[in-house]
Write an enzyme that holds these catalytic residues in place. Structure first.
Site, PDB file in Angstrom:
ATOM      1  N   ASP A  45      62.805-118.080 106.888  1.00  0.00           N
ATOM      2  CA  ASP A  45      61.366-117.844 106.854  1.00  0.00           C
ATOM      3  C   ASP A  45      60.730-118.289 108.171  1.00  0.00           C
ATOM      4  O   ASP A  45      61.053-119.365 108.697  1.00  0.00           O
ATOM      5  CB  ASP A  45      60.763-118.644 105.690  1.00  0.00           C
ATOM      6  CG  ASP A  45      59.317-118.284 105.431  1.00  0.00           C
ATOM      7  OD1 ASP A  45      59.048-117.104 105.182  1.00  0.00           O
ATOM      8  OD2 ASP A  45      58.457-119.193 105.481  1.00  0.00           O
TER       9      ASP A  45
ATOM     10  N   GLU B 274      63.423-113.965 110.156  1.00  0.00           N
ATOM     11  CA  GLU B 274      62.117-113.324 109.999  1.00  0.00           C
ATOM     12  C   GLU B 274      61.278-113.726 111.198  1.00  0.00           C
ATOM     13  O   GLU B 274      60.816-114.869 111.300  1.00  0.00           O
ATOM     14  CB  GLU B 274      61.413-113.777 108.713  1.00  0.00           C
ATOM     15  CG  GLU B 274      60.126-112.990 108.483  1.00  0.00           C
ATOM     16  CD  GLU B 274      58.948-113.778 107.957  1.00  0.00           C
ATOM     17  OE1 GLU B 274      57.960-113.170 107.548  1.00  0.00           O
ATOM     18  OE2 GLU B 274      58.991-115.025 107.963  1.00  0.00           O
TER      19      GLU B 274
HETATM   20  C1  BGC Z   1      56.802-115.302 104.125  1.00  0.00           C
HETATM   21  C2  BGC Z   1      55.475-115.310 103.448  1.00  0.00           C
HETATM   22  C3  BGC Z   1      54.979-116.743 103.428  1.00  0.00           C
HETATM   23  C4  BGC Z   1      54.989-117.350 104.828  1.00  0.00           C
HETATM   24  C5  BGC Z   1      54.876-118.837 104.790  1.00  0.00           C
HETATM   25  C6  BGC Z   1      56.363-115.682 105.515  1.00  0.00           C
HETATM   26  O1  BGC Z   1      56.628-115.055 106.529  1.00  0.00           O
HETATM   27  O2  BGC Z   1      57.470-114.083 104.088  1.00  0.00           O
HETATM   28  O3  BGC Z   1      55.516-114.765 102.168  1.00  0.00           O
HETATM   29  O4  BGC Z   1      53.682-116.774 102.936  1.00  0.00           O
HETATM   30  O5  BGC Z   1      56.158-117.059 105.506  1.00  0.00           O
HETATM   31  O6  BGC Z   1      56.042-119.397 104.274  1.00  0.00           O
END
Ligand code: BGC
Length: 545
Positions: free
Chosen positions: A210, A264
């Site tokens: 994340d 991500e």
């Molecule tokens: C996740 C989100 C989340 C955020 C904070 C992101 O990129 O995919 O759903 O709210 O990170 O953790």
């Protein structure tokens, strides 16, 4: 031919499971492990190679589980640790790998480290695991810098010290319930390696990381105002990240079974991902330029070409996820932004559906891996009329109800057309945690299963063909140039071509091509507007026709 084991991630089709909206086994209206376990055969029959599960850890759910209170426990809403272990084993028995979501940038305000930090006070070792700083202004009444939370408002919250007086501020790039961890602190690094081990020991096949680009901050915490456009912000893409991911990669490589790291990172341009994908860090990182591109041949051709030219096929193709407006709705609008402010009524859902059908054939024909977001295989659209009092996304509150947030793509899936809640949960159970549109009755999985023209049938057929094709021989993609700029066409090894018509008029298919699969009916042998086809070609597909 299947992928060599070591490269499974390179061509995998990964299905994203947003657990609380996938299937409810317990009857409380919230999706859970029992519900997912019961539906694994559905995912196997769909043709997925792996699933990625959004966070399932113990959490107060201030941000749908991205506020983790205990990285080694399953939230009771979802089930137990024993069920999680059994889920991984059951998935493996169905030949589905399991990618977990690791959230290292921040934890929950209820994590034992954060409650200890609040109790311990300024200057303590406990506070050094986070970013606590004194405020600015005569009495520290102003945040330490000008950083803003991704969810709106300042990225700092002031705490009351143990003696009750207003005290330091702590950094949270997301909601105040999500304090950022300090990755300069060796304890933080050691703890996360232990957490990774905990799940690797339970046979997790990898991790989606994340906000993988935010962990390391410029320790001087400089103001961000005045940075030139495109400059690296002091909380993103910092040099120190590479050491963290090298060390994680070494850890994963010490396990058998080809475990993977998926980043991500919404970095722009996409070429900034290159150092992370150089071979000793992450295996892949999502291609969000592809997700963000409008339904436009020139733009998509450019996005695909740039990705393949700069990082090869290491950035999986993705059309939707739990953070963006569903692509069926985006493609039905004139403005196709992924933003969090829905635009009710403005999407032409029939048009969006045609384009979404074409889009999945495009993305599954490209070299590399693809991620599918649950419900896209059913043709679900963004739900834009959720009553405000039911919205759970923290963005709604943080924006003073100006921005409705991401719940519209998180509405529980419809499984059975004629059951209450469309069979999301067991008979007699509670209503799904968000209301489903009545029109989803016809989109329920069971309603589509026997219909060869359904979205579900298209996904199944495409995944079956993809698995049968030797799409792995190499990553070569050769652009073909049929008449008109508004047509995308390319060939791949193995006498295969994909053609997508973005123009308003039907266009001829290449001579001698056999149609393997089309996203919609052909028009007198021609490919209609907003339609894609997979073709078997001769050995030397013509570069023009
Ligand atoms: C996740 C989100 C989340 C955020 C904070 C992101 O990129 O995919 O759903 O709210 O990170 O953790």
């Amino acid at each position: 031919m299947g992928a060599p084991e070591a490269a499974w991630h390179h061509t995998a089709v990964v299905y994203q499971v947003y657990l609380r909206s996938f299937a409810d086994g317990s009857g409380d209206g919230i999706g859970d492990l029992a519900g997912l376990t019961a539906r694994l055969p559905y995912l196997r029959d769909l043709g997925a190679d792996a699933i990625w599960l959004n966070p399932w850890y113990r959490s107060p759910m201030a941000d749908g589980g991205y506020d983790v209170a205990d990285y080694r426990a399953i939230d009771p809403l979802f089930g137990t640790l024993a069920e999680a272990g059994a889920l991984i084993q059951s998935a493996h028995a169905e030949r589905l790998r399991v990618i977990l979501d690791i959230v290292p940038n921040h934890c929950s305000e209820q994590h034992r480290w954060f409650t200890a930090a609040l109790a311990a006070g300024p200057g303590s070792a406990e506070r050094a695991r986070f970013w606590f700083r004194p405020g600015r202004g005569a009495s520290g009444e102003l945040p330490p810098n000008d950083w803003m939370s991704m969810f709106g408002g300042p990225a700092w919250t002031r705490v009351s010290e143990p003696d009750g007086r207003p005290g330091q501020w702590y950094l949270h790039l997301y909601a105040p319930q999500q304090p950022d961890l300090n990755w300069e602190n060796p304890e933080v690094r050691a703890e996360f390696e232990e957490v990774l081990r905990f799940w690797l020991d339970r046979d997790a096949d990898g991790f989606r990381i994340d906000v993988a680009d935010f962990l390391v901050k410029d320790p001087a915490l400089p103001d961000a105002a005045g940075l030139p456009a495109g400059a690296r912000r002091p909380w993103e893409d910092q040099d120190g990240l590479h050491d963290i991911y090298r060390s994680w990669r070494r850890l994963l490589d010490s396990y058998h079974g080809n475990r993977v790291l998926v980043g991500e990172m919404w970095l722009k341009p996409l070429t900034r991902l290159r150092p992370y994908l150089a071979g000793d860090q992450l295996h892949t990182a999502f291609n969000f330029d592809f997700l963000g591109a409008p339904w436009d041949a020139a733009r998509l051709r450019q996005v695909i070409g740039t990705a393949l030219g700069s990082i090869g096929a290491a950035a999986p193709w993705v059309l939707s996820n739990h953070d963006v407006t569903r692509h069926l709705t985006r493609y039905g609008r004139t403005s196709t932004g992924t933003g969090w402010q829905p635009d009710p009524g403005s999407a032409d859902l029939a048009l969006g559906t045609r384009r979404a059908r074409a889009a999945v054939l495009l993305s599954l024909a490209l070299p590399g891996s693809s991620y599918l977001y649950q419900g896209e295989e059913l043709g679900l659209w963004e739900v834009e009329d959720i009553p405000g009092e039911l919205i759970a996304d923290p963005i709604y509150e943080r924006s003073g109800h100006r921005i409705r947030g991401r719940d519209g793509c998180r509405v529980p899936l419809p499984w059975q057309p004629d059951a209450p809640g469309f069979g999301f949960g067991p008979a007699g159970g509670g209503a799904p945690w968000l209301p489903q549109p009545a029109a989803w009755r016809q989109l329920a999985a069971a309603a589509q299963a026997g219909d060869p023209d359904s979205m579900l049938a298209l996904y199944r057929a495409a995944l079956r063909l993809r698995a049968d094709r030797d799409c792995l021989a190499d990553d070569t993609l050769t652009w073909l140039t049929p008449a008109g700029d508004a047509v995308l066409a390319f060939s791949r090894p193995g006498q295969f071509a994909c053609m997508v018509n973005f123009s308003a008029a039907a266009v001829p298919l290449p001579p001698d091509a056999e149609v393997l699969l089309a996203s919609g009916p052909l028009d007198d042998g021609k490919l209609p507007s907003d339609t894609a086809a997979w073709l078997r070609t001769g050995d030397q597909p013509t570069s023009a026709w």
